[in-house]
Motif scaffolding. Structure first.
Motif, PDB file in Angstrom:
ATOM      1  N   TYR A  94      49.122  39.185  40.419  1.00  0.00           N
ATOM      2  CA  TYR A  94      48.429  38.650  39.240  1.00  0.00           C
ATOM      3  C   TYR A  94      48.239  37.145  39.387  1.00  0.00           C
ATOM      4  CZ  TYR A  94      48.077  42.520  35.860  1.00  0.00           C
ATOM      5  OH  TYR A  94      47.708  43.652  35.188  1.00  0.00           O
ATOM      6  N   THR A  95      49.248  36.448  39.879  1.00  0.00           N
ATOM      7  CA  THR A  95      49.159  35.000  40.051  1.00  0.00           C
ATOM      8  C   THR A  95      48.053  34.640  41.029  1.00  0.00           C
ATOM      9  OG1 THR A  95      51.494  34.731  39.522  1.00  0.00           O
ATOM     10  CG2 THR A  95      50.442  32.934  40.732  1.00  0.00           C
ATOM     11  N   VAL A  96      48.004  35.334  42.160  1.00  0.00           N
ATOM     12  CA  VAL A  96      46.944  35.088  43.150  1.00  0.00           C
ATOM     13  C   VAL A  96      45.574  35.366  42.538  1.00  0.00           C
ATOM     14  CG1 VAL A  96      45.948  35.931  45.327  1.00  0.00           C
ATOM     15  CG2 VAL A  96      48.421  35.528  45.147  1.00  0.00           C
ATOM     16  N   THR A  97      45.461  36.483  41.836  1.00  0.00           N
ATOM     17  CA  THR A  97      44.166  36.878  41.269  1.00  0.00           C
ATOM     18  C   THR A  97      43.739  35.931  40.147  1.00  0.00           C
ATOM     19  OG1 THR A  97      44.769  39.159  41.827  1.00  0.00           O
ATOM     20  CG2 THR A  97      42.859  38.861  40.422  1.00  0.00           C
ATOM     21  N   ILE A  98      44.690  35.526  39.310  1.00  0.00           N
ATOM     22  CA  ILE A  98      44.371  34.579  38.231  1.00  0.00           C
ATOM     23  C   ILE A  98      43.946  33.232  38.811  1.00  0.00           C
ATOM     24  CG2 ILE A  98      45.357  33.187  36.357  1.00  0.00           C
ATOM     25  CD1 ILE A  98      47.098  35.689  35.655  1.00  0.00           C
ATOM     26  N   THR A  99      44.739  32.663  39.719  1.00  0.00           N
ATOM     27  CA  THR A  99      44.415  31.327  40.235  1.00  0.00           C
ATOM     28  C   THR A  99      43.110  31.333  41.021  1.00  0.00           C
ATOM     29  OG1 THR A  99      45.862  31.652  42.161  1.00  0.00           O
ATOM     30  CG2 THR A  99      46.795  30.481  40.277  1.00  0.00           C
ATOM     31  N   THR A 100      42.888  32.375  41.816  1.00  0.00           N
ATOM     32  CA  THR A 100      41.649  32.462  42.592  1.00  0.00           C
ATOM     33  C   THR A 100      40.438  32.523  41.677  1.00  0.00           C
ATOM     34  OG1 THR A 100      42.727  33.571  44.449  1.00  0.00           O
ATOM     35  CG2 THR A 100      40.350  33.894  44.226  1.00  0.00           C
ATOM     36  N   VAL A 161      39.177  40.517  34.740  1.00  0.00           N
ATOM     37  CA  VAL A 161      38.961  40.455  36.191  1.00  0.00           C
ATOM     38  C   VAL A 161      40.263  40.775  36.925  1.00  0.00           C
ATOM     39  CG1 VAL A 161      38.448  38.873  38.107  1.00  0.00           C
ATOM     40  CG2 VAL A 161      36.997  38.885  36.076  1.00  0.00           C
ATOM     41  N   VAL A 162      41.368  40.260  36.431  1.00  0.00           N
ATOM     42  CA  VAL A 162      42.672  40.554  37.047  1.00  0.00           C
ATOM     43  C   VAL A 162      42.920  42.058  37.037  1.00  0.00           C
ATOM     44  CG1 VAL A 162      45.173  40.328  36.727  1.00  0.00           C
ATOM     45  CG2 VAL A 162      43.717  38.309  36.586  1.00  0.00           C
ATOM     46  N   GLU A 163      42.648  42.683  35.908  1.00  0.00           N
ATOM     47  CA  GLU A 163      42.886  44.125  35.812  1.00  0.00           C
ATOM     48  C   GLU A 163      41.968  44.926  36.734  1.00  0.00           C
ATOM     49  OE1 GLU A 163      42.745  44.746  31.513  1.00  0.00           O
ATOM     50  OE2 GLU A 163      44.932  44.988  31.590  1.00  0.00           O
ATOM     51  N   SER A 164      40.805  44.396  37.061  1.00  0.00           N
ATOM     52  CA  SER A 164      39.888  45.138  37.927  1.00  0.00           C
ATOM     53  C   SER A 164      40.021  44.774  39.406  1.00  0.00           C
ATOM     54  CB  SER A 164      38.442  44.926  37.470  1.00  0.00           C
ATOM     55  OG  SER A 164      38.029  43.596  37.690  1.00  0.00           O
ATOM     56  N   ARG A 165      40.645  43.620  39.731  1.00  0.00           N
ATOM     57  CA  ARG A 165      40.670  43.175  41.133  1.00  0.00           C
ATOM     58  C   ARG A 165      42.056  43.004  41.745  1.00  0.00           C
ATOM     59  NH1 ARG A 165      35.985  38.637  41.159  1.00  0.00           N
ATOM     60  NH2 ARG A 165      34.317  39.961  40.364  1.00  0.00           N
ATOM     61  N   SER A 166      43.106  43.044  40.959  1.00  0.00           N
ATOM     62  CA  SER A 166      44.446  42.882  41.523  1.00  0.00           C
ATOM     63  C   SER A 166      44.772  44.065  42.435  1.00  0.00           C
ATOM     64  CB  SER A 166      45.490  42.803  40.400  1.00  0.00           C
ATOM     65  OG  SER A 166      46.791  43.030  40.919  1.00  0.00           O
ATOM     66  N   ALA A 167      45.024  43.777  43.703  1.00  0.00           N
ATOM     67  CA  ALA A 167      45.309  44.840  44.677  1.00  0.00           C
ATOM     68  C   ALA A 167      46.579  45.611  44.320  1.00  0.00           C
ATOM     69  CB  ALA A 167      45.435  44.240  46.078  1.00  0.00           C
ATOM     70  N   ILE A 168      47.606  44.919  43.866  1.00  0.00           N
ATOM     71  CA  ILE A 168      48.863  45.602  43.533  1.00  0.00           C
ATOM     72  C   ILE A 168      48.694  46.400  42.250  1.00  0.00           C
ATOM     73  CG2 ILE A 168      51.309  45.295  43.013  1.00  0.00           C
ATOM     74  CD1 ILE A 168      50.491  44.735  45.983  1.00  0.00           C
ATOM     75  N   ARG A 169      47.996  45.876  41.259  1.00  0.00           N
ATOM     76  CA  ARG A 169      47.747  46.659  40.042  1.00  0.00           C
ATOM     77  C   ARG A 169      46.982  47.923  40.389  1.00  0.00           C
ATOM     78  NH1 ARG A 169      44.409  48.272  36.199  1.00  0.00           N
ATOM     79  NH2 ARG A 169      45.131  48.315  34.042  1.00  0.00           N
ATOM     80  N   ASP A 170      45.948  47.785  41.222  1.00  0.00           N
ATOM     81  CA  ASP A 170      45.171  48.948  41.626  1.00  0.00           C
ATOM     82  C   ASP A 170      46.056  49.970  42.342  1.00  0.00           C
ATOM     83  OD1 ASP A 170      42.412  50.223  42.152  1.00  0.00           O
ATOM     84  OD2 ASP A 170      43.355  50.158  44.126  1.00  0.00           O
TER      85      ASP A 170
END
Length: 183
Positions: A94-100, A161-170
């Motif tokens: 989430y941190t990577v996806t949010i900051t990116t 966007v985090v919910e749709s693109r986070s690799a670990i969430r997916d």
């Protein structure tokens, strides 16, 4: 050079352009190697990282992780539990996806605080009730994003966007093949 949230936005965009031009560059394989330490304890070390067909051996044994179970679960409480590592992995992603994605949108972050919880029903793990899955039942994430220049709508879009693109969430939200072989 445009740096937002300690992310080089131009390098990020160049990386995305390179992957668009050569999708093979976007293929990565992470690895760890683990050794049992007795009881519920294991120590793993990072292994080879393969990206775009190139093997990066500089990560081999560069980082070490240990896990155990709390004493309430009959462990010795010497390290985080595997469930806590799952939460940590999700928080990290989430941190990577949010900051990116904040950087790509020009949103400057002052802070991110993530609180994560996961429920498990031990009846599934112990095989007591076959109708109960052995895995985590639900994971809850509370995100507190400090971005003074962003509107509530921008932050809600960022979470979407985090919910749709986070690799670990997916990985957690959708079935993934897990293949186990006996050596």
């Amino acid at each position: 050079m445009s740096v937002i949230n300690e992310i080089d936005v131009h390098a990020l965009q160049d990386n995305a352009d390179a992957i668009r031009a050569n999708p093979n560059l976007g293929q990565a394989t992470f690895s760890v190697d683990g050794s049992w330490q007795g009881g519920y304890r294991i120590t793993t070390r990072t292994g080879v990282l393969t990206q775009g067909g190139e093997r990066d051996r500089t990560r081999v044994a560069k980082f070490e992780m240990s896990s155990d179970e709390p004493t309430a679960a009959l462990g010795t409480d010497t390290a985080p539990s595997p469930a806590e590592y799952v939460l940590h992995a999700l928080a990290g992603c989430y941190t990577v996806t949010i900051t990116t994605n904040a950087a790509l949108r020009g949103i400057e972050l002052k802070g991110i605080r993530l609180e994560l919880e996961a429920d498990v029903d031990m009846r599934g793990f112990l095989g007591i009730d076959k109708s109960v899955r052995p895995g985590l039942q639900q994971i809850r994430v509370r995100a507190d994003i400090d971005a003074p220049g962003a509107t509530r709508e921008q932050l809600e879009e960022l979470i979407s966007v985090v919910e749709s693109r986070s690799a670990i969430r997916d990985t957690l939200a959708n079935p993934v093949d897990v293949v186990t072989t006996l050596a």
